[in-house]
Scaffold this active site. Structure first.
Site, PDB file in Angstrom:
ATOM      1  N   MET A   1      -6.045  28.903  13.840  1.00 41.28           N
ATOM      2  CA  MET A   1      -4.962  28.378  15.103  1.00 41.28           C
ATOM      3  C   MET A   1      -4.019  27.706  13.882  1.00 41.28           C
ATOM      4  SD  MET A   1      -3.715  27.620  17.737  1.00 41.28           S
ATOM      5  CE  MET A   1      -2.752  26.456  17.580  1.00 41.28           C
TER       6      MET A   1
ATOM      7  N   GLU B   1      -5.281  26.678  22.228  1.00 37.91           N
ATOM      8  CA  GLU B   1      -4.083  27.406  22.722  1.00 37.91           C
ATOM      9  C   GLU B   1      -4.166  29.069  22.599  1.00 37.91           C
ATOM     10  OE1 GLU B   1      -0.463  30.379  20.289  1.00 37.91           O
ATOM     11  OE2 GLU B   1      -1.759  29.359  19.383  1.00 37.91           O
TER      12      GLU B   1
ATOM     13  N   HIS C   1       3.103  28.790   9.922  1.00 40.38           N
ATOM     14  CA  HIS C   1       3.489  28.161  10.989  1.00 40.38           C
ATOM     15  C   HIS C   1       3.458  26.211  11.525  1.00 40.38           C
ATOM     16  CE1 HIS C   1       2.831  30.958  14.094  1.00 40.38           C
ATOM     17  NE2 HIS C   1       1.933  31.099  13.859  1.00 40.38           N
TER      18      HIS C   1
ATOM     19  N   HIS D   1      -0.326  32.138   6.752  1.00 40.60           N
ATOM     20  CA  HIS D   1       0.276  32.564   7.921  1.00 40.60           C
ATOM     21  C   HIS D   1      -0.447  31.415   9.252  1.00 40.60           C
ATOM     22  CE1 HIS D   1       0.760  35.071  12.609  1.00 40.60           C
ATOM     23  NE2 HIS D   1       0.434  33.270  12.759  1.00 40.60           N
ATOM     24  N   GLU D   2      -1.201  30.582   9.398  1.00 37.71           N
ATOM     25  CA  GLU D   2      -1.178  29.649   9.286  1.00 37.71           C
ATOM     26  C   GLU D   2      -0.455  28.332   8.909  1.00 37.71           C
ATOM     27  OE1 GLU D   2      -2.551  29.974  12.514  1.00 37.71           O
ATOM     28  OE2 GLU D   2      -3.250  31.588  12.181  1.00 37.71           O
TER      29      GLU D   2
ATOM     30  N   GLY E   1      -8.588  34.282  15.101  1.00 30.91           N
ATOM     31  CA  GLY E   1      -8.860  34.413  13.800  1.00 30.91           C
ATOM     32  C   GLY E   1      -9.028  33.581  12.957  1.00 30.91           C
TER      33      GLY E   1
END
Length: 867
Positions: free
Chosen positions: A264, A122, A302, A298-299, A262
């Site tokens: 992915m 990304e 996603h 957070h990941e 941080g």
């Protein structure tokens, strides 16, 4: 020479071809990697006659189209693409190319970090692996075969579910992975190497077992347990809060030292910067533990907001990032303290995003153009994007927001969509029209609400006037008023709230007003006495409030909303410091209010540590027309000394009571006590008292918590230069072989306010523990110096020259890291004549450097053009 081309949202068109499936085979060798790529292509536009496959720095060996081997005359190859004539509705394309991971210092695509091969795709790294339609709206099913030496690469990982392994000849082995869910290529991942791991399982709400694993360098396995606990809490929370169940058989995380970001969210195989995975009580601070929990969440989140539903193009980046930041902030609030989390979120927004919004690199959360998309992984897209989602949550309320999210998942699962689709889902549950609210996506800068009031005792009414001021954008064009939820209260003398009774407002719920006019005039009725104003409760809208009638001492003592109470102390501190810079004496009312809060035993230690924080240098710099760091530091230190002298006995007593050197627990109470103790120790260290220096040295020597040890080291560095040498040497010798802790060491040294900091940073570049190819180390040493206002803005201009040298040098290795450093120059327009001339020289030198990357060129050009 780089082609500095701008890409515009208005030019976006759907891809004329799609990729139905992609079968990849990687043969990993020491010097290179052979990639075989078999794609099933489908034509979407019947008029399309040429297929363009993105590709950079690839050695193309062979290509077949529908089993026909192509010679060079049958296709066109450029530095950026492979173009094939393709006038058919479907085709099978097979490509073999070779890549060189060891030479990939930009860390985009497949590269080697230490002894580990890993990927970062990304936003546009996959084109450095093989030829492909490298854009987020092209989603395919991937299968991946990895072949490598079994001794050097016993672990072979990719996306999806493991479908087979085999031992091959010549000491090699193979693994085969299948991802059954279509995804864009930016979510592809591969990891190969000799890794240790910890494992666990999670049972989903439907009863499915998911195998969990976290991989790391061997010897660090014991530092992965906090990350594993965080992952399982994240999975459980997402099921309970959003009904989102994990969809694969395995979930793997890999920690690597060299990583630009941080972490992915690659489907089923998250690759993390080791900083956000590895932690134990000996080497990690409380902030590290909290950060790991947040980023792991957070990941994982996603998986639905980013993977199952992804963004149509990179202009829509906030669709997945702003939403997922809001989700991880909400998770952290539920896991820990809601108030503490909110204050941390707002502090980060103001320190980073407000600065960005006011400067030359300002942009909307959904930009309409870019030169280098890597430059838009910003606080605006992420943190301001999250605030826009939060406003919708405030507007709808918890239940309707959940219903809207369900609608979003149901309608767009498996698709690449835009912000319009998300807003449509929100509109299905919204009590008001969101047309004007959508300006938050297309406009930039931070709006200001100027609020004035007039109390009418005869009619028991309060007339409030709210004027919305929206600054011009970065191109100096006028912008329109926003619509926003605004939470407020009118407080009686005893701190109770008057009901908000008015015919002039749209009252949503819980004292939340809906503001959309440029000028609002509201008459509140049945207000028996002049009220105190409690404005923007919970930071309900990301705006600046200007109001001359806020009673800061009253709010500090009586307000029930934690954010407004904190804000009162913060704003009172700003006014006091700015008054001192104007030549006035210290405000006695502020000192008294500070002391009342300090000595209030009912206040939670963590909240007390936050509310007692003095305004930062960055905060005060934002408010200056011409930046004067020396003036800020002078009054800041003076105010510290005044407070420390006035409450010296109380401070000593509290510090001693809170000092618990053997406590390394990371529960809220323990972390709060450490945070408060270190805040108070920072105050009394300003007095240069021998007894306090001894207390600080004792904390460094005796504390088992890294938070306490590092805080003591930092205070000794800045306030006790004659005593810090021994502690610095001890810290270095103890942790010199642990990269994550050496990041902290370099950060303390480079953030120092002492004279000679630049010279020490120069010297530390030659330290055996420093490596300019490792992003974390660069951020720790060079990045910390660039964020150190005392050293960076030193009057000689040497700080500017040093950072400019580093931007040019690192740009040749890693443009993403270099462009991040270039942001240090964003205050160019607010400097004195002398310093502006010094910085202009360095900016021009960077801009005119041959072969400058798009990443750096875009940032530097924006800074210069803003003047």
């Amino acid at each position: 020479m780089q082609d500095h081309k701008t890409i515009y949202f208005k030019d976006y068109l759907p891809s004329p071809y799609s990729v139905v499936s992609c079968a990849l085979e990687f043969i990993i060798e020491e010097s290179s990697t052979r990639v075989e790529n078999i794609m099933e292509i489908k034509r979407c536009d019947p008029n399309a006659k040429e297929l363009r496959l993105d590709g950079e720095m690839l050695d193309l060996e062979l290509i077949w189209v529908n089993d026909i081997l192509y010679c060079e005359e049958m296709y066109t190859k450029t530095e950026e693409a492979l173009i094939l004539p393709l006038d058919c509705n479907s085709a099978r394309i097979r490509i073999i190319n070779r890549i060189y991971p060891d030479q990939n210092t930009a860390l985009e695509g497949l590269y080697r970090s230490g002894g580990i091969w890993c990927t970062q795709n990304e936003p546009e790294g996959f084109r450095r692996i093989t030829y492909f339609i490298d854009r987020p709206d092209v989603m395919a099913k991937f299968t991946t075969k990895i072949i490598a030496n079994k001794e050097t690469c016993p672990v072979l990982l990719s996306n999806g579910n493991l479908r087979g392994t085999a031992t091959l000849e010549n000491g090699k082995h193979m693994s085969l992975w299948e991802d059954p869910i279509p995804k864009p290529c930016y979510l592809f991942a591969l990891v190969a190497g000799d890794l240790g791991s910890i494992t666990d399982t999670f049972i989903t709400m439907s009863g499915k077992k998911v195998d969990l694993a976290i991989y790391c360098d061997r010897g660090n396995e014991n530092k992965c347990h906090h990350a594993m606990r965080s992952l399982k809490k994240s999975m459980e929370w997402d099921e309970y809060t959003y009904g989102c169940e994990y969809d694969l058989e395995v979930y793997n995380i890999v920690a690597v030292d060299s990583f630009n970001m941080g972490a992915m969210e690659n489907k089923g195989l998250n690759i993390f910067n080791s900083h956000y995975v590895l932690a134990d009580e000996e080497t990690a601070t409380d902030t590290d533990f909290m950060g790991i929990e947040s980023v792991i969440a957070h990941e994982y989140f996603h998986n639905w907001t980013g993977n199952r539903i992804t963004c149509r193009n990179w202009f829509e980046l906030t669709l997945k990032e702003g939403l997922t930041v809001f989700r991880d902030q909400s998770f952290s609030a539920d896991m820990n303290s809601e108030l503490t989390q909110r204050l941390d979120d707002v502090r980060a927004l103001r320190e980073r995003q407000f600065v960005e919004d006011a400067g030359p690199t300002s942009h909307p959360i959904k930009p309409d153009h870019y030169m280098e998309i890597n430059n838009f992984y910003t606080a605006t897209v992420y943190e301001k994007g999250a605030e826009v989602i939060r406003m919708m949550h405030t507007l709808l309320g918890r239940e309707r927001f959940r219903t809207a999210m369900d609608r979003y998942f149901e309608n767009f699962d498996g698709q690449a969509v835009g912000t319009e689709e998300f807003l449509w889902a929100m509109e299905t549950q919204s009590p008001v029209d969101l047309t004007q609210f959508k300006r938050w996506y297309s406009q930039e800068r931070t709006p200001t609400l100027r609020i004035s009031v007039q109390y009418r005792p005869d009619s028991a009414e309060l007339v409030m006037k709210i004027i919305q001021n929206v600054p011009k954008n970065a191109q100096n064009k006028e912008q329109l008023p926003y619509a926003m939820p605004f939470k407020m209260a009118l407080l009686a003398p005893d701190g109770s709230e008057y009901p908000l009774i008015s015919d002039d407002i749209t009252l949503l719920h819980e004292n939340v007003l809906w503001i959309e006019n440029q000028i609002h005039e509201i008459c509140f009725k049945e207000i028996s006495q002049p009220p105190r104003l409690s404005l923007n409760r919970g930071f309900s809208a990301p705006v600046i409030i200007e109001c001359d009638t806020i009673d800061y001492p009253f709010l500090m003592a009586n307000e029930r909303d934690g954010f407004v109470r904190f804000e009162a102390a913060h704003r009172f501190g700003i006014e006091t410091l700015e008054s001192m810079m104007a030549g006035n004496a210290v405000n006695e009312h502020y000192i008294e209010s500070y002391g009342a809060m300090l000595c209030d035993p009912t206040v939670d230690p963590m909240f007390k540590s936050q509310i007692l924080e003095l305004p930062t240098i960055t905060t005060l710099m934002q408010r200056q027309e011409i930046i004067d760091v020396a003036a800020i530091v002078k009054v800041q230190e003076e105010l510290k000394r005044v407070i420390a002298r006035r409450y010296f006995t109380e401070l000593q007593t509290m510090i001693n009571a809170l000092f618990d050197p053997s406590n390394v627990l990371i529960d809220g109470e323990s972390m709060g006590k450490r945070a408060l103790k270190n805040r108070l120790l920072g105050l009394v260290m300003s007095l240069d008292e021998e007894s306090i220096r001894y207390l600080c040295i004792r904390q460094y020597r005796e504390s088992l918590s890294m938070s306490d040890r590092l805080s003591a080291l930092d205070l000794l560095e800045n306030y006790a230069p004659n005593d810090v040498g021994e502690a610095l040497n001890d810290f270095y010798s103890r942790y010199k072989d642990q990269t994550l802790v050496m990041n902290k060491y370099f950060g303390v040294c480079a953030s120092s306010r002492r004279e000679g900091t630049l010279g020490r940073v120069w010297a530390l570049q030659n330290d055996p523990a420093y490596d300019p190819k490792v992003p974390n180390l660069v951020r720790a040493l060079i990045g910390s110096f660039a964020r150190n206002p005392v050293a960076f803005y030193e009057v000689s201009g040497e700080g500017f020259r040093f950072v400019a040298d580093k931007v040019i040098e690192i740009d040749a290795l890693n443009p993403q890291i270099a462009s991040g450093l270039a942001g240090a120059f964003k205050n160019y327009g607010k400097l004195s004549v002398l310093q502006k001339a010094q910085m202009a020289m360095e900016l021009e030198r960077i801009k005119n450097h041959p072969d400058l990357s798009n990443n750096v060129f875009e940032i530097i050009t924006k800074i210069l053009e803003a003047e």
